[in-house]
Write an enzyme that holds these catalytic residues in place. Structure first.
Site, PDB file in Angstrom:
ATOM      1  N   GLY A 195       0.784  -0.885  -0.069  1.00 35.55           N
ATOM      2  CA  GLY A 195      -0.042  -0.319   0.258  1.00 35.55           C
ATOM      3  C   GLY A 195       0.484   1.129  -0.066  1.00 35.55           C
ATOM      4  N   THR A 196       1.988   1.018  -0.556  1.00 33.15           N
ATOM      5  CA  THR A 196       2.496   2.114  -0.365  1.00 33.15           C
ATOM      6  C   THR A 196       2.997   3.034  -2.247  1.00 33.15           C
ATOM      7  OG1 THR A 196       4.779   1.019  -0.628  1.00 33.15           O
ATOM      8  CG2 THR A 196       4.401   1.393   0.761  1.00 33.15           C
ATOM      9  N   GLU A 225       2.714  -3.365 -13.058  1.00 31.43           N
ATOM     10  CA  GLU A 225       1.849  -2.841 -12.106  1.00 31.43           C
ATOM     11  C   GLU A 225       0.332  -3.098 -12.160  1.00 31.43           C
ATOM     12  OE1 GLU A 225       1.343   1.352 -13.090  1.00 31.43           O
ATOM     13  OE2 GLU A 225       4.179   1.157 -12.863  1.00 31.43           O
ATOM     14  N   GLY A 226       0.042  -4.437 -12.058  1.00 35.95           N
ATOM     15  CA  GLY A 226      -1.104  -4.602 -11.124  1.00 35.95           C
ATOM     16  C   GLY A 226      -1.930  -5.044 -12.536  1.00 35.95           C
ATOM     17  N   TYR A 284      15.673  13.017  -6.677  1.00 32.03           N
ATOM     18  CA  TYR A 284      14.628  12.981  -6.622  1.00 32.03           C
ATOM     19  C   TYR A 284      14.373  14.309  -6.157  1.00 32.03           C
ATOM     20  CZ  TYR A 284      11.911   9.251  -3.447  1.00 32.03           C
ATOM     21  OH  TYR A 284      11.170   8.431  -2.852  1.00 32.03           O
TER      22      TYR A 284
END
Lengths: 608, 634
Positions: A188-189, A318-319, A528
């Protein structure tokens, strides 16, 4: 041997839930503890419930809990930094709704036939509001912001907890038979809106939570591989392997919560990839359950020339194609010695030049990161209260030496943090090599402590966002990868674009816009960005935030950066996929999807 | 609010202080300009080595070496020599020297040098935030010294200026200019890759590092006609490149409009356009210089326009991702979208210069006198116009031009008649006042002893000088004037017909006036808007109607374009009647000039302006563009 010892007992109880009435109360309790992660984890913020930043009555920042090095400490400089950087005030609070009102959650759309058959298989499931809400979001700003306001959109209608590969096969078969939508859920991140339920989805949405599939099935010490269920969470995997003297070395910043299956599905990258590689280098074999059946290779070979690597259809999917259930991963003996380090450079340009040289000589330590000036100051603001006058005296001396004696401008200098790993002698040798290169670019060794604190920042940054949100400050991080010759330009331009867009969109306070070069490669680097602002005076802060992030992404692409280095595309960055991989590329991905999942059972609508 | 009534800043006269305090003190005062926030401090010589060590130059040197077989070291040496010839070496001491001497010269030549201080402030801000490009209009040799003088006065960072090699002919002057920030470019270097690489890298290096604002003239050369020239794109391409390739976050481009009440080179330009050879540089030249110093050149207005962000110009027009797939230091031809973006931007910037160009009352008076002259000539009359009538007409034109958005500096607190007379006095070389009648100072009559051709030319000098002042106002009137002409020439009053006719004329004249490419519809709408607003036109569903009071306006406007129309016609006639297969480009101007002179002497042409080589060149270019004429190789 059962590696998942700490949870296995409770799982046994849970499996009995549907058969033994007598154990009902105990079972409820157990399920509460182990299926309801929200009891240990926050439902509307990052991480553990017991761990958070707060400003105490004296206005000093504290980090609660016992889990981190910083836990239980006072952080004296944070308030000043926070108020100074954002123009925020600890007097102006914007607290979150403490609990979720279940009336905010729409009643589930249940496919009765599916639910009946599912129950007959004995696989645990729930349509409890809290369970559903918890699995209906990732950690994008807009998702967390909405939860803090108690707003809930479309969430899964039912959550199901398979216990093993075969359970997943059954669930996928039933989903196909009854035409329900499946959304795999790992840690869930996600920060790409990948877990958001498509609002246009009218079918029953089933969240397939892999958390119960968390065992190491075997370790092969001859080949140095481990076969692991995909629901295992990063830190648990490392802990269990460490017990046998091994590690994977895969440490994404989210490793406390993110799962192996999630890493595979998003092409994750770990902090220590210079030694251990990214997920694509670590994976030897993957098993994925799709609507067409199970896809896997017939052997566990280190490399094959057998057409396009089918792993590359799975990694980053990605599912959208299926559920990763089991993975064979490379493992390594645990390193004998670890050493942090840091180098201060007079400016960011010199720092980037040094990282480039390190990459060129292929002598990057396990991790090497370069923080810009703003992030350096941010890191400094997180220094816990010093224990003795002596250390504070030493700090002062160091500061004096760097800024006065060496002539570094405190508003321009930046710091690289290093992590070396291996056997002691080699680490020390390696360390010398890197420091020698740094010296050529004006870098000064700045101690282990600064280095370690730099890495701590990554683990606590998400907690800090929650603190910001308590005081009208919202923010997020995003990443990209870029060729070496573009690194400086992209850093400068994206940061400037963020500042300009904030101004144009009416943000009243100047934002925090900062970056770090966080990974090095032969041909480029991963960058980043952190971006946050004080939203007082804005009527729709999340919309403003999204516009700025959108503009920042456009700027990244215009400067030759990638759509994503490791966060993935999800639904958040879908609009740029076509220009990223070309029309034909899109067509290829779509035709794979059409073959594997013609009825769009895996209907999270990520990626394409 | 009427979009045509633009808000503009107030001016301040910088000579006033010079007249009241010591020039020496001024030249030696403390000079501490604000610099670009991202500046990398470096010297002029460091710049050169940065250029020589750049990736781009390495690439081109290797490429040239492969193509020519020369050793790379030899090419490097060649490159270093070219750079020596090109580079500026800005020195504050030289600027101080100029600050002193120019103060003296300016005070004798000019009544005032007026600068919009708000513009300076905006420039200051722009310099701090992003690399800056200064784009002044170019009407005089004076322009770039004047720019540096003003910037020195206001404590703004001194620019480096792209100058043509012709200055280098004057050895001492050339070096002086180099030390005041000029760098020199060969006029043509066609396919010389090495030169191009050096030149573009040199400019980009100065820009990216924030060494100094980069100044160049978008028009490429001094306009001899006072009309803005079609922009040259080379340098603009170069300064936009660092933004497009992401090497800087943004570049600020600042258009600067310099308007002279009397241009120093006034008659020199007219002579050049007429092909009259320059008088030999000798003692007489010196004498002339002294004569110049004794004359009154009125005032100068310098308007620093709104800084234009290249980033915002490019928003949605250029896909910057196009540089992602090839290393940025490898020189490539600009893609189509970039070429058209740079071209559009160039036109917008020239328009921005035009819009802030201050017009003096004389500009209107000269326009009226020219029209009056030609009407009288046609009617065979030789008497001038009464001062009172001229004043009345000037007031009418003043109001009209204001409604069209002109930046007119007409002192409203002074009676109009005085305004007109003082303009006439300042330009007494061009007008004759006799018994309260005003006319152009064109000697006429059979009694003169000079040869007719010589007389023709001396008349033409006056007329072309006068026309150059009228030309200053052309940008205000050109769109409505094209519409007036279109209504005049269209076969009916049908809106579509008028538009077609407008579109044709606009297309034909697009080498002559600054008309943004692809903006036909906007230009047409703007012209309609202005003429309707001022009550000259009415639109019905289908038709365009000229109102009672509109006739005067339309007549004035279309007459304004008459000389140009006749010029294009006569060039066509020449090409039909006289041109042969063997006519070379070089021979064109002398031949067409001879042809026109013959017609003028025979009294078969009304406008002497058609003798202007500028007009002739533009018409040939237009005919080439329209495909009426073809260029053959060989």
């Amino acid at each position: 041997m059962n590696y998942g010892s700490s949870v296995s007992g409770e799982r046994l109880f849970a499996e009995c839930k549907y058969s033994t009435q007598a154990l009902h109360i105990i079972l409820n309790l157990c399920q509460y503890l182990f299926f309801h992660r929200q009891e240990i984890l926050k439902w509307n913020g990052w991480g553990y419930s017991d761990t958070r930043f707060l400003f105490n009555k004296k206005g000093q920042a504290e980090f609660t809990g016992k889990r981190y090095r910083l836990s239980g400490m006072i952080i004296p400089a944070l308030q000043n930094w926070f108020e100074g950087t954002f123009g925020a005030s600890v007097q102006h609070k914007s607290p979150a709704m403490p609990i979720l009102t279940s009336s905010a959650v729409q009643p589930p759309t249940l496919n009765e036939a599916f639910v009946d058959e599912l129950k007959s298989t004995g696989i645990p499931c729930s349509h409890d509001a809290e369970d559903r809400v918890f699995r209906g979001h990732g950690h994008c700003l807009h998702e967390v912001f909405a939860l803090r306001e108690g707003k809930v959109g479309r969430v899964p209608d039912i959550v199901v907890w398979p216990n093993c590969h075969n359970d997943v096969v059954k669930i996928v078969e039933l989903a196909c038979k009854h035409n329900v939508c499946l959304i795999p859920y790992g840690g869930g991140t996600s920060v790409s809106s990948a877990l958001e339920c498509p609002p246009e989805e009218t079918r029953c949405i089933v969240s397939l939570d892999t958390s119960q599939m968390n065992r190491i099935l075997w370790i092969d010490e001859k080949n140095l591989t481990a076969h692991v269920e995909a629901g295992i969470v990063g830190q648990e995997l490392e802990r269990l392997l460490n017990e046998s003297g091994y590690c994977t070395g895969h440490e994404p910043d989210s490793m406390e919560f993110s799962s192996l299956g999630g890493w595979v599905a998003t092409r994750a990258s770990g902090m220590k990839k210079n030694i251990y590689g990214n997920i694509e280098d670590l994976v030897v074999h993957v098993k994925m359950v799709t609507p067409q059946g199970v896809i896997e290779k017939g052997c566990q070979c280190p490399r094959m020339s057998t057409g396009p690597d089918i792993h590359h259809f799975i990694m980053g999917s990605e599912g959208t194609l299926g559920v990763v259930t089991e993975v064979t991963m490379k493992i390594r003996p645990m390193p004998e010695y670890q050493k942090y380090g840091s180098v201060v450079f007079p400016n960011f340009e010199q720092g980037v030049a040094c990282l480039r040289e390190v990459a060129k000589q292929r002598c990057a330590p396990a991790s090497i990161r370069l923080m810009d000036n703003e992030q350096f100051k941010f890191g400094h603001a997180l220094k816990p209260q010093v224990s003795s006058i002596f250390t504070s005296f030493l700090d002062g001396l160091k500061k004096f030496y760097i800024t006065k004696f060496k002539g570094f401008d405190p508003d321009r200098l930046c710091v690289a943090t290093l992590l070396f790993e291996g056997d002691r002698e080699k680490v020390l040798q390696h360390e010398k090599q890197v420091y020698d290169i740094a010296a050529k670019f004006g870098g000064l060794a700045a101690g282990e402590d600064n280095g370690q604190r730099g890495y701590m920042l990554t683990f606590v940054i998400a907690y800090l966002r929650d603190l910001g949100m308590d005081y009208y400050v919202i923010g997020e991080s995003f990443e990209t990868s870029v060729p070496w010759d573009r690194v400086l330009d992209i850093c400068r331009n994206v940061k400037a674009r963020i500042i300009q867009e904030c101004k144009d969109k009416g943000v009243q306070f100047s934002p925090l816009s900062t970056c770090r070069v966080t990974q090095t490669y032969d041909a480029g680097a991963c960058v980043y960005f952190y971006f946050a602002f004080n939203y007082r005076g804005l009527s729709d802060p999340v919309h403003v935030y999204e516009q700025v992030e959108h503009a920042a992404r456009e700027e990244i692409l215009a400067n030759g950066g990638s759509l994503s280095h490791h966060h993935g595309v999800g639904k958040l960055r879908k609009e740029w996929m076509r220009e990223t991989i070309s029309d034909v590329g899109m067509g290829m991905l779509k035709s794979v999807k059409n073959y594997v999942d013609p009825k769009n059972i895996f209907g999270n609508r990520n990626l394409i | 609010i009427d979009p045509m009534l633009k808000k503009r800043d107030d001016f301040e006269d910088i000579l006033e202080e010079r007249r009241n305090s010591s020039d020496l003190k001024y030249a030696l005062r403390c000079y501490t300009p604000v610099l670009y926030k991202g500046v990398t401090p470096c010297t002029s010589s460091m710049l050169k080595s940065m250029v020589l060590q750049s990736d781009q130059l390495h690439y081109v040197i290797n490429q040239v070496s492969k193509e020519t077989g020369k050793a790379t070291d030899d090419i490097k040496e060649e490159a270093s020599a070219i750079l020596e010839e090109m580079a500026q070496c800005l020195q504050l001491s030289t600027v101080r020297f100029f600050a002193f001497t120019l103060s003296k010269a300016f005070k004798t030549l000019f009544r005032s040098i007026c600068v919009n201080e708000d513009g300076i402030q905006r420039l200051q801000q722009a310099i701090q935030e992003h690399p800056v490009v200064l784009l002044p209009s170019h009407r005089s040799y004076m322009d770039f010294l004047l720019m540096s003088y003003i910037l020195y006065t206001y404590d703004v960072a001194l620019p480096v200026i792209a100058a043509g090699m012709d200055f280098m002919g004057m050895k001492f002057v050339g070096e002086m200019l180099r030390m005041s920030g000029a760098f020199f470019i060969r006029r043509s270097f066609g396919g010389d890759k090495l030169y191009w690489a050096l030149f573009s890298e040199y400019v980009k290096t100065m820009l990216k590092n924030g060494f100094a604002p980069v100044e160049f003239f978008l028009e490429g050369t001094r306009s001899r006609t006072s009309k803005s020239l079609t922009p040259k794109l080379g340098l603009l391409n170069i300064v936009m490149d660092p933004f497009l390739k992401g090497e800087v976050f943004d570049v600020n481009v600042v258009p600067v409009s310099i308007s002279y009440e009397r241009v120093l080179e006034e008659t020199l330009y007219a002579r050049e356009l007429l092909g009259i050879p320059k008088p030999k540089e000798s003692t007489s030249g010196l004498f002339k210089a002294r004569k110049i110093l004794s004359e009154d050149y009125g005032s100068i207005h310098v308007y620093f326009g709104q800084p234009v962000s290249v980033r915002s110009l490019a928003q949605g027009k250029v896909n910057r991702c196009q540089f992602n797939l090839v290393p940025r230091h490898i020189p490539r031809r600009p893609s189509e979208d970039i070429a058209s973006f740079v071209n559009d931007s160039a036109y917008r910037l020239v328009r921005a210069q035009e819009e802030n160009m201050v017009l003096k009352p004389w500009v209107l008076v000269a326009s009226l006198l020219l029209q009056y002259h030609h009407q009288n000539q046609a009617a065979g009359q030789k008497r001038g116009i009464a001062l009172g009538e001229l004043t009345a007409q000037a007031v009418w034109l003043r109001d009209l031009s204001r409604q069209y958005g002109a930046f007119l500096h007409w002192p409203d607190h002074i009676p109009p008649s005085e305004v007109v007379s003082s303009s006439l006095t300042l330009h007494r070389g061009l007008v004759r006042i006799c018994e309260d009648k005003v006319q152009l100072a064109v000697e006429q009559g059979p009694h003169s002893s000079v040869a007719p051709e010589e007389e023709l030319l001396s008349q033409a000098v006056i007329l072309l000088s006068c026309a150059s002042y009228r030309n200053q106002a052309l940008h205000v009137f050109v769109r409505p004037a094209l519409l007036a002409l279109a209504i005049h020439t269209a076969s009916s009053n049908q809106k579509q017909e008028v538009f077609n006719s407008f579109s044709f004329l606009r297309n034909m004249f697009s080498n002559e006036f600054i008309l943004c490419p692809g903006a036909t519809v906007q230009d047409f709408e703007e012209a309609c808007y202005l003429l309707v607003k001022t009550g000259a036109l009415q639109f019905t569903q289908q038709e365009v109607l000229v109102t009672e009071r509109g006739h005067r306006t339309l007549a004035f406007l279309s007459t304004m374009l008459d000389p140009f129309l006749q010029g294009y016609q006569v060039v066509c006639r020449f090409l039909c009647e006289e041109a042969t297969e063997t006519l070379t480009e070089k021979q064109f101007i002398p031949a067409v000039r001879k042809f026109i002179k013959k017609l003028l002497l025979a009294g078969r042409l009304r406008y002497m302006e058609v003798l202007s080589s500028d007009l002739q060149k533009n018409s040939l270019a237009a005919l080439l563009r329209l495909g009426a004429v073809r260029k053959m190789k060989g």
